[in-house]
Design a protein around this motif. Sequence first.
Motif, PDB file in Angstrom:
ATOM      1  N   GLU A 112      -6.398   4.679   4.277  1.00 19.24           N
ATOM      2  CA  GLU A 112      -5.150   4.308   3.604  1.00 19.24           C
ATOM      3  C   GLU A 112      -4.385   5.561   3.178  1.00 19.24           C
ATOM      4  O   GLU A 112      -3.168   5.652   3.356  1.00 19.24           O
ATOM      5  N   ASP A 113      -5.082   6.546   2.624  1.00 16.87           N
ATOM      6  CA  ASP A 113      -4.430   7.795   2.204  1.00 16.87           C
ATOM      7  C   ASP A 113      -3.814   8.526   3.391  1.00 16.87           C
ATOM      8  O   ASP A 113      -2.710   9.083   3.287  1.00 16.87           O
ATOM      9  N   SER A 163       0.829  -1.199   0.000  1.00 20.95           N
ATOM     10  CA  SER A 163       0.000   0.000   0.000  1.00 20.95           C
ATOM     11  C   SER A 163       0.863   1.248   0.000  1.00 20.95           C
ATOM     12  O   SER A 163       0.604   2.216  -0.732  1.00 20.95           O
ATOM     13  N   LEU A 164       1.904   1.232   0.835  1.00 23.31           N
ATOM     14  CA  LEU A 164       2.798   2.383   0.953  1.00 23.31           C
ATOM     15  C   LEU A 164       3.511   2.652  -0.367  1.00 23.31           C
ATOM     16  O   LEU A 164       3.591   3.804  -0.829  1.00 23.31           O
ATOM     17  N   HIS A 221       0.882  10.335   6.430  1.00 20.63           N
ATOM     18  CA  HIS A 221       1.611  10.449   7.690  1.00 20.63           C
ATOM     19  C   HIS A 221       3.049   9.957   7.540  1.00 20.63           C
ATOM     20  O   HIS A 221       3.998  10.607   8.000  1.00 20.63           O
ATOM     21  N   VAL A 222       3.214   8.811   6.891  1.00 23.86           N
ATOM     22  CA  VAL A 222       4.563   8.282   6.700  1.00 23.86           C
ATOM     23  C   VAL A 222       5.387   9.230   5.822  1.00 23.86           C
ATOM     24  O   VAL A 222       6.564   9.491   6.106  1.00 23.86           O
ATOM     25  N   LEU A 223       4.778   9.772   4.776  1.00 22.44           N
ATOM     26  CA  LEU A 223       5.490  10.696   3.901  1.00 22.44           C
ATOM     27  C   LEU A 223       5.921  11.951   4.657  1.00 22.44           C
ATOM     28  O   LEU A 223       7.010  12.487   4.415  1.00 22.44           O
ATOM     29  N   SER A 224       5.092  12.412   5.595  1.00 26.67           N
ATOM     30  CA  SER A 224       5.475  13.593   6.385  1.00 26.67           C
ATOM     31  C   SER A 224       6.712  13.308   7.237  1.00 26.67           C
ATOM     32  O   SER A 224       7.544  14.193   7.439  1.00 26.67           O
ATOM     33  N   VAL A 225       6.826  12.078   7.727  1.00 25.58           N
ATOM     34  CA  VAL A 225       8.022  11.692   8.481  1.00 25.58           C
ATOM     35  C   VAL A 225       9.233  11.698   7.568  1.00 25.58           C
ATOM     36  O   VAL A 225      10.308  12.195   7.931  1.00 25.58           O
TER      37      VAL A 225
END
Length: 388
Positions: free
Chosen positions: A370-371, A23-24, A376-380
Amino acid sequence: MTQLRTVQVLGGGSAGSSSHVRSLASGLVARGVRVTVCAPAELDRLYDYLGAGAHFVPLPRLGDPATVTALRNACIGADVVHAHGLQASVRATLALSAPSCGASSGGLGPGGTGLGGSGFGRPGSGGGRTPLVTTWHSRNHLDGARGGVQRLLERRTVRAASVVLGTSSELVDRARRRGARDARLAPVTVPAARGPVCLHDGKARAELGAVDRPLLMAVGALERGRGYGTLLDAARSWRDLDPQPLLVIAGEGRERAALQRRITAERLSVRLIGRRDDVAELLAAADVAVLPSRREARSLLAQEALRLGVPLVATAVGGVPELVGDAAELVPYGDSVALARAVRGLLEDADRRMDLAAAGRVQAGTWPTEDQTIAHVLSVYDELAGRR
Protein backbone atom coordinates in the motif's frame (compact mmCIF):
# COMPACT_ATOMS: atom_id res chain seq x y z
CA MET A 1 7.73 24.71 0.05
CA THR A 2 4.09 25.07 -1.07
CA GLN A 3 1.83 22.28 0.09
CA LEU A 4 0.70 20.08 -2.81
CA ARG A 5 -3.05 19.99 -3.37
CA THR A 6 -4.78 17.20 -5.29
CA VAL A 7 -8.40 16.53 -6.19
CA GLN A 8 -9.53 12.90 -6.47
CA VAL A 9 -12.59 12.34 -8.67
CA LEU A 10 -14.87 9.29 -8.63
CA GLY A 11 -17.83 8.62 -10.89
CA GLY A 12 -19.91 5.52 -10.23
CA GLY A 13 -17.29 4.24 -7.84
CA SER A 14 -16.53 0.54 -8.14
CA ALA A 15 -15.35 -1.18 -4.98
CA GLY A 16 -11.79 -1.31 -6.29
CA SER A 17 -11.50 2.35 -7.29
CA SER A 18 -13.37 3.59 -4.20
CA SER A 19 -11.14 1.56 -1.84
CA HIS A 20 -8.04 2.77 -3.71
CA VAL A 21 -9.06 6.42 -3.34
CA ARG A 22 -9.68 5.86 0.40
CA SER A 23 -6.19 4.38 0.75
CA LEU A 24 -4.66 7.08 -1.44
CA ALA A 25 -6.35 9.90 0.46
CA SER A 26 -5.18 8.58 3.83
CA GLY A 27 -1.62 8.02 2.63
CA LEU A 28 -1.32 11.38 0.87
CA VAL A 29 -2.69 13.30 3.86
CA ALA A 30 -0.14 11.53 6.07
CA ARG A 31 2.57 12.80 3.68
CA GLY A 32 1.42 16.40 3.95
CA VAL A 33 -0.71 16.60 0.80
CA ARG A 34 -4.04 18.42 0.85
CA VAL A 35 -6.66 16.08 -0.62
CA THR A 36 -10.17 16.78 -1.83
CA VAL A 37 -12.36 13.84 -2.86
CA CYS A 38 -15.22 14.60 -5.27
CA ALA A 39 -17.69 11.73 -5.51
CA PRO A 40 -21.35 10.78 -5.11
CA ALA A 41 -22.42 11.34 -1.50
CA GLU A 42 -23.12 7.67 -0.83
CA LEU A 43 -19.46 6.79 -1.39
CA ASP A 44 -18.35 8.88 1.58
CA ARG A 45 -20.86 7.03 3.73
CA LEU A 46 -19.36 3.73 2.60
CA TYR A 47 -15.64 4.63 2.53
CA ASP A 48 -15.37 7.58 4.96
CA TYR A 49 -13.08 9.88 3.00
CA LEU A 50 -13.56 12.54 5.64
CA GLY A 51 -12.21 10.06 8.17
CA ALA A 52 -9.08 9.73 6.02
CA GLY A 53 -8.42 13.43 6.49
CA ALA A 54 -9.66 14.55 3.07
CA HIS A 55 -12.08 17.34 2.28
CA PHE A 56 -15.19 15.86 0.64
CA VAL A 57 -17.30 17.43 -2.10
CA PRO A 58 -20.49 15.51 -2.97
CA LEU A 59 -21.23 15.40 -6.69
CA PRO A 60 -24.75 15.39 -8.15
CA ARG A 61 -25.96 12.36 -10.07
CA LEU A 62 -24.48 11.39 -13.42
CA GLY A 63 -25.75 13.58 -16.24
CA ASP A 64 -26.70 16.52 -14.01
CA PRO A 65 -25.10 19.70 -15.49
CA ALA A 66 -24.47 20.91 -11.94
CA THR A 67 -21.87 18.17 -11.62
CA VAL A 68 -19.37 19.93 -13.85
CA THR A 69 -19.89 23.24 -12.06
CA ALA A 70 -19.35 21.65 -8.64
CA LEU A 71 -16.26 19.84 -9.84
CA ARG A 72 -14.87 22.93 -11.59
CA ASN A 73 -15.15 24.91 -8.37
CA ALA A 74 -13.49 22.13 -6.37
CA CYS A 75 -10.57 22.01 -8.82
CA ILE A 76 -9.72 25.71 -8.56
CA GLY A 77 -6.24 25.97 -7.08
CA ALA A 78 -5.45 22.27 -7.39
CA ASP A 79 -1.95 21.23 -8.45
CA VAL A 80 -3.12 17.89 -9.89
CA VAL A 81 -6.56 16.42 -10.57
CA HIS A 82 -6.79 12.62 -10.52
CA ALA A 83 -9.84 10.93 -12.05
CA HIS A 84 -10.61 7.27 -11.45
CA GLY A 85 -12.54 5.49 -14.20
CA LEU A 86 -14.19 6.68 -17.41
CA GLN A 87 -17.17 8.51 -15.88
CA ALA A 88 -14.91 10.44 -13.56
CA SER A 89 -12.50 11.22 -16.40
CA VAL A 90 -15.30 12.67 -18.53
CA ARG A 91 -16.42 14.89 -15.66
CA ALA A 92 -12.89 16.02 -14.79
CA THR A 93 -12.01 16.77 -18.41
CA LEU A 94 -15.10 18.93 -18.83
CA ALA A 95 -14.47 20.72 -15.54
CA LEU A 96 -10.84 21.49 -16.38
CA SER A 97 -11.82 22.70 -19.85
CA ALA A 98 -14.38 25.16 -18.47
CA PRO A 99 -13.73 28.94 -18.69
CA SER A 100 -12.46 29.36 -15.14
CA CYS A 101 -9.85 26.70 -15.86
CA GLY A 102 -8.46 28.50 -18.90
CA ALA A 103 -10.32 27.01 -21.86
CA SER A 104 -13.65 27.15 -23.64
CA SER A 105 -16.47 25.16 -22.14
CA GLY A 106 -18.30 22.34 -23.86
CA GLY A 107 -21.71 21.35 -22.64
CA LEU A 108 -22.83 17.95 -21.66
CA GLY A 109 -24.00 15.99 -24.63
CA PRO A 110 -26.72 13.34 -24.72
CA GLY A 111 -26.80 11.36 -21.50
CA GLY A 112 -24.18 13.56 -19.91
CA THR A 113 -21.39 12.17 -22.10
CA GLY A 114 -19.74 15.45 -22.92
CA LEU A 115 -20.00 14.85 -26.67
CA GLY A 116 -21.98 17.98 -27.36
CA GLY A 117 -19.23 20.61 -27.43
CA SER A 118 -15.54 21.42 -27.44
CA GLY A 119 -15.14 20.75 -23.75
CA PHE A 120 -12.58 17.98 -24.28
CA GLY A 121 -9.45 20.08 -24.22
CA ARG A 122 -5.92 19.06 -23.32
CA PRO A 123 -5.58 19.98 -19.63
CA GLY A 124 -2.04 18.69 -19.40
CA SER A 125 -0.71 20.32 -22.56
CA GLY A 126 0.65 23.45 -21.02
CA GLY A 127 -0.55 27.02 -20.70
CA GLY A 128 -0.75 26.73 -16.93
CA ARG A 129 -3.66 24.33 -16.98
CA THR A 130 -4.09 21.91 -14.13
CA PRO A 131 -2.56 18.53 -15.00
CA LEU A 132 -5.01 15.63 -15.20
CA VAL A 133 -4.11 12.08 -14.20
CA THR A 134 -6.61 9.35 -15.00
CA THR A 135 -6.49 5.80 -13.73
CA TRP A 136 -8.13 2.94 -15.61
CA HIS A 137 -9.04 0.43 -12.93
CA SER A 138 -11.01 -1.93 -15.13
CA ARG A 139 -12.33 -2.37 -18.64
CA ASN A 140 -16.02 -2.26 -19.40
CA HIS A 141 -17.29 -4.01 -22.51
CA LEU A 142 -20.25 -2.48 -24.32
CA ASP A 143 -21.63 -3.56 -27.67
CA GLY A 144 -23.22 -1.65 -30.52
CA ALA A 145 -23.81 2.09 -30.32
CA ARG A 146 -22.96 2.21 -26.61
CA GLY A 147 -19.62 0.57 -27.36
CA GLY A 148 -18.91 3.22 -29.97
CA VAL A 149 -19.67 6.00 -27.47
CA GLN A 150 -17.41 4.33 -24.93
CA ARG A 151 -14.49 4.18 -27.37
CA LEU A 152 -14.98 7.83 -28.30
CA LEU A 153 -14.99 8.87 -24.65
CA GLU A 154 -11.89 6.80 -23.99
CA ARG A 155 -10.06 8.48 -26.87
CA ARG A 156 -11.02 11.98 -25.81
CA THR A 157 -10.30 11.55 -22.13
CA VAL A 158 -6.90 9.85 -22.51
CA ARG A 159 -5.80 12.52 -24.98
CA ALA A 160 -6.81 15.19 -22.48
CA ALA A 161 -4.83 13.55 -19.66
CA SER A 162 -1.22 14.35 -18.84
CA VAL A 163 -0.69 10.77 -17.63
CA VAL A 164 -2.88 7.68 -17.88
CA LEU A 165 -2.26 5.01 -15.26
CA GLY A 166 -3.41 1.46 -16.01
CA THR A 167 -3.74 -1.15 -13.28
CA SER A 168 -2.79 -3.92 -15.72
CA SER A 169 -0.63 -4.18 -18.83
CA GLU A 170 -3.75 -4.80 -20.92
CA LEU A 171 -5.24 -1.49 -19.82
CA VAL A 172 -1.99 0.38 -20.51
CA ASP A 173 -1.90 -1.05 -24.04
CA ARG A 174 -5.56 -0.12 -24.54
CA ALA A 175 -4.92 3.47 -23.42
CA ARG A 176 -2.02 3.76 -25.85
CA ARG A 177 -4.19 2.48 -28.69
CA ARG A 178 -6.73 5.16 -27.80
CA GLY A 179 -4.08 7.84 -28.17
CA ALA A 180 -2.68 8.41 -24.68
CA ARG A 181 0.49 10.50 -24.82
CA ASP A 182 1.86 9.02 -21.61
CA ALA A 183 0.44 5.70 -20.35
CA ARG A 184 2.11 3.87 -17.47
CA LEU A 185 1.59 0.66 -15.55
CA ALA A 186 0.49 1.38 -11.99
CA PRO A 187 -0.66 -1.76 -10.17
CA VAL A 188 -3.09 -0.81 -7.44
CA THR A 189 -2.79 -2.74 -4.22
CA VAL A 190 -5.92 -2.42 -2.15
CA PRO A 191 -5.27 -2.52 1.61
CA ALA A 192 -5.46 -5.94 3.20
CA ALA A 193 -8.15 -6.60 5.77
CA ARG A 194 -7.33 -5.04 9.12
CA GLY A 195 -6.76 -7.33 12.06
CA PRO A 196 -6.49 -11.11 12.17
CA VAL A 197 -8.72 -13.19 9.90
CA CYS A 198 -9.38 -16.80 10.85
CA LEU A 199 -9.30 -19.31 8.02
CA HIS A 200 -12.23 -21.74 7.83
CA ASP A 201 -13.90 -19.87 10.68
CA GLY A 202 -16.59 -22.12 12.12
CA LYS A 203 -18.86 -19.23 13.12
CA ALA A 204 -18.88 -17.80 9.60
CA ARG A 205 -19.50 -21.22 8.07
CA ALA A 206 -22.37 -21.84 10.47
CA GLU A 207 -23.94 -18.50 9.57
CA LEU A 208 -23.76 -19.34 5.88
CA GLY A 209 -25.03 -22.89 6.36
CA ALA A 210 -21.90 -24.78 5.40
CA VAL A 211 -20.80 -26.53 8.58
CA ASP A 212 -20.66 -30.04 7.15
CA ARG A 213 -20.12 -29.36 3.47
CA PRO A 214 -17.71 -27.47 1.21
CA LEU A 215 -18.15 -23.70 0.93
CA LEU A 216 -17.56 -21.86 -2.35
CA MET A 217 -17.44 -18.06 -2.34
CA ALA A 218 -17.94 -15.49 -5.11
CA VAL A 219 -18.02 -11.72 -4.61
CA GLY A 220 -19.09 -8.94 -6.94
CA ALA A 221 -21.93 -6.85 -8.30
CA LEU A 222 -24.82 -8.89 -9.68
CA GLU A 223 -24.51 -7.46 -13.18
CA ARG A 224 -24.20 -8.81 -16.69
CA GLY A 225 -20.69 -9.76 -17.64
CA ARG A 226 -19.85 -11.03 -14.17
CA GLY A 227 -20.33 -14.64 -15.28
CA TYR A 228 -22.96 -15.63 -12.73
CA GLY A 229 -25.07 -17.44 -15.32
CA THR A 230 -22.07 -19.65 -16.11
CA LEU A 231 -21.48 -20.10 -12.39
CA LEU A 232 -25.04 -21.32 -11.86
CA ASP A 233 -24.58 -23.75 -14.76
CA ALA A 234 -21.54 -25.11 -12.95
CA ALA A 235 -23.45 -25.28 -9.65
CA ARG A 236 -26.04 -27.47 -11.33
CA SER A 237 -23.32 -29.98 -12.20
CA TRP A 238 -22.09 -30.19 -8.59
CA ARG A 239 -25.38 -31.68 -7.33
CA ASP A 240 -23.96 -35.20 -7.60
CA LEU A 241 -21.19 -34.42 -5.11
CA ASP A 242 -21.61 -35.79 -1.60
CA PRO A 243 -21.69 -33.63 0.38
CA GLN A 244 -22.99 -31.06 -2.11
CA PRO A 245 -21.06 -27.79 -1.88
CA LEU A 246 -22.80 -24.52 -1.02
CA LEU A 247 -22.08 -21.58 -3.32
CA VAL A 248 -22.43 -18.19 -1.64
CA ILE A 249 -22.44 -14.99 -3.71
CA ALA A 250 -21.95 -11.63 -1.96
CA GLY A 251 -23.05 -8.54 -3.86
CA GLU A 252 -26.02 -6.61 -5.16
CA GLY A 253 -27.17 -5.54 -8.60
CA ARG A 254 -29.83 -5.52 -11.27
CA GLU A 255 -29.51 -9.23 -11.99
CA ARG A 256 -30.38 -10.35 -8.48
CA ALA A 257 -34.06 -11.11 -9.13
CA ALA A 258 -33.31 -13.10 -12.29
CA LEU A 259 -30.57 -15.09 -10.56
CA GLN A 260 -32.79 -15.84 -7.57
CA ARG A 261 -35.61 -17.04 -9.81
CA ARG A 262 -33.24 -19.46 -11.48
CA ILE A 263 -31.78 -20.66 -8.17
CA THR A 264 -35.27 -21.36 -6.88
CA ALA A 265 -36.58 -22.96 -10.07
CA GLU A 266 -33.58 -25.29 -10.44
CA ARG A 267 -33.19 -25.91 -6.69
CA LEU A 268 -29.55 -24.95 -6.77
CA SER A 269 -27.43 -24.98 -3.64
CA VAL A 270 -26.67 -21.27 -3.99
CA ARG A 271 -27.25 -18.35 -1.62
CA LEU A 272 -27.30 -14.67 -2.55
CA ILE A 273 -26.39 -12.77 0.61
CA GLY A 274 -26.29 -9.20 -0.69
CA ARG A 275 -23.64 -6.60 -0.06
CA ARG A 276 -21.50 -7.35 3.00
CA ASP A 277 -18.85 -5.41 4.88
CA ASP A 278 -17.25 -8.59 6.26
CA VAL A 279 -16.22 -10.12 2.93
CA ALA A 280 -12.69 -10.92 4.11
CA GLU A 281 -14.03 -12.95 7.04
CA LEU A 282 -16.51 -14.81 4.83
CA LEU A 283 -13.91 -15.45 2.15
CA ALA A 284 -11.47 -16.79 4.73
CA ALA A 285 -14.09 -19.35 5.74
CA ALA A 286 -14.37 -20.70 2.17
CA ASP A 287 -12.76 -23.80 0.73
CA VAL A 288 -12.56 -22.31 -2.77
CA ALA A 289 -13.09 -18.78 -4.16
CA VAL A 290 -14.58 -18.39 -7.63
CA LEU A 291 -14.19 -15.45 -10.04
CA PRO A 292 -16.20 -16.07 -13.24
CA SER A 293 -16.10 -12.53 -14.75
CA ARG A 294 -15.82 -11.51 -18.38
CA ARG A 295 -13.63 -8.47 -17.63
CA GLU A 296 -11.22 -7.94 -14.74
CA ALA A 297 -8.09 -5.90 -14.14
CA ARG A 298 -6.85 -6.23 -10.54
CA SER A 299 -9.74 -8.08 -8.98
CA LEU A 300 -10.40 -7.40 -5.29
CA LEU A 301 -11.61 -10.95 -4.82
CA ALA A 302 -8.45 -12.39 -6.36
CA GLN A 303 -6.24 -10.19 -4.19
CA GLU A 304 -8.05 -11.10 -0.99
CA ALA A 305 -8.17 -14.83 -1.82
CA LEU A 306 -4.46 -15.10 -2.55
CA ARG A 307 -3.49 -13.06 0.50
CA LEU A 308 -5.63 -15.29 2.71
CA GLY A 309 -4.43 -18.52 1.11
CA VAL A 310 -7.88 -19.44 -0.24
CA PRO A 311 -7.63 -21.50 -3.46
CA LEU A 312 -8.97 -19.53 -6.42
CA VAL A 313 -10.63 -20.56 -9.67
CA ALA A 314 -10.83 -17.59 -12.05
CA THR A 315 -11.40 -16.75 -15.68
CA ALA A 316 -8.26 -16.07 -17.71
CA VAL A 317 -9.33 -12.57 -18.74
CA GLY A 318 -7.87 -9.07 -18.65
CA GLY A 319 -5.30 -8.57 -15.93
CA VAL A 320 -6.15 -11.74 -13.99
CA PRO A 321 -3.32 -13.96 -15.35
CA GLU A 322 -0.80 -11.17 -14.72
CA LEU A 323 -2.14 -10.68 -11.19
CA VAL A 324 -2.29 -14.30 -10.03
CA GLY A 325 0.52 -15.96 -11.99
CA ASP A 326 0.54 -19.70 -11.30
CA ALA A 327 -1.27 -19.31 -7.99
CA ALA A 328 -4.81 -20.00 -9.26
CA GLU A 329 -6.71 -22.32 -11.54
CA LEU A 330 -7.59 -20.37 -14.70
CA VAL A 331 -10.45 -21.25 -17.05
CA PRO A 332 -11.96 -19.62 -20.18
CA TYR A 333 -14.78 -17.15 -19.68
CA GLY A 334 -18.23 -18.59 -20.27
CA ASP A 335 -17.09 -22.24 -20.14
CA SER A 336 -19.24 -23.79 -17.43
CA VAL A 337 -17.78 -27.25 -18.02
CA ALA A 338 -14.21 -26.06 -17.45
CA LEU A 339 -15.29 -24.01 -14.44
CA ALA A 340 -17.17 -26.92 -12.87
CA ARG A 341 -14.27 -29.30 -13.53
CA ALA A 342 -11.70 -26.95 -11.96
CA VAL A 343 -13.77 -26.45 -8.80
CA ARG A 344 -14.58 -30.14 -8.53
CA GLY A 345 -10.90 -31.01 -8.95
CA LEU A 346 -9.92 -28.75 -6.06
CA LEU A 347 -12.65 -30.06 -3.78
CA GLU A 348 -11.45 -33.60 -4.42
CA ASP A 349 -7.72 -32.83 -4.01
CA ALA A 350 -6.71 -31.44 -0.61
CA ASP A 351 -3.02 -31.41 -1.56
CA ARG A 352 -3.70 -29.21 -4.59
CA ARG A 353 -5.67 -26.81 -2.41
CA MET A 354 -2.75 -26.61 0.01
CA ASP A 355 -0.31 -26.00 -2.86
CA LEU A 356 -2.46 -23.18 -4.24
CA ALA A 357 -2.87 -21.66 -0.79
CA ALA A 358 0.91 -21.49 -0.36
CA ALA A 359 1.47 -20.24 -3.91
CA GLY A 360 -1.16 -17.55 -3.40
CA ARG A 361 0.60 -16.09 -0.39
CA VAL A 362 3.91 -16.08 -2.28
CA GLN A 363 2.30 -14.38 -5.28
CA ALA A 364 0.67 -11.77 -3.05
CA GLY A 365 4.12 -10.99 -1.67
CA THR A 366 5.23 -9.86 -5.15
CA TRP A 367 2.58 -7.14 -5.36
CA PRO A 368 3.44 -3.56 -4.39
CA THR A 369 2.56 -2.65 -0.84
CA GLU A 370 0.00 0.00 0.00
CA ASP A 371 2.83 2.43 0.86
CA GLN A 372 4.59 1.72 -2.44
CA THR A 373 1.36 2.30 -4.35
CA ILE A 374 0.87 5.68 -2.66
CA ALA A 375 4.52 6.65 -3.15
CA HIS A 376 4.33 5.85 -6.86
CA VAL A 377 1.24 7.98 -7.38
CA LEU A 378 2.78 10.84 -5.38
CA SER A 379 5.89 10.71 -7.58
CA VAL A 380 3.65 11.21 -10.62
CA TYR A 381 1.99 14.21 -8.95
CA ASP A 382 5.35 15.75 -8.05
CA GLU A 383 6.57 15.26 -11.62
CA LEU A 384 3.52 16.97 -13.11
CA ALA A 385 3.35 19.78 -10.55
CA GLY A 386 7.01 20.51 -11.25
CA ARG A 387 6.31 21.04 -14.95
CA ARG A 388 3.90 23.91 -14.36
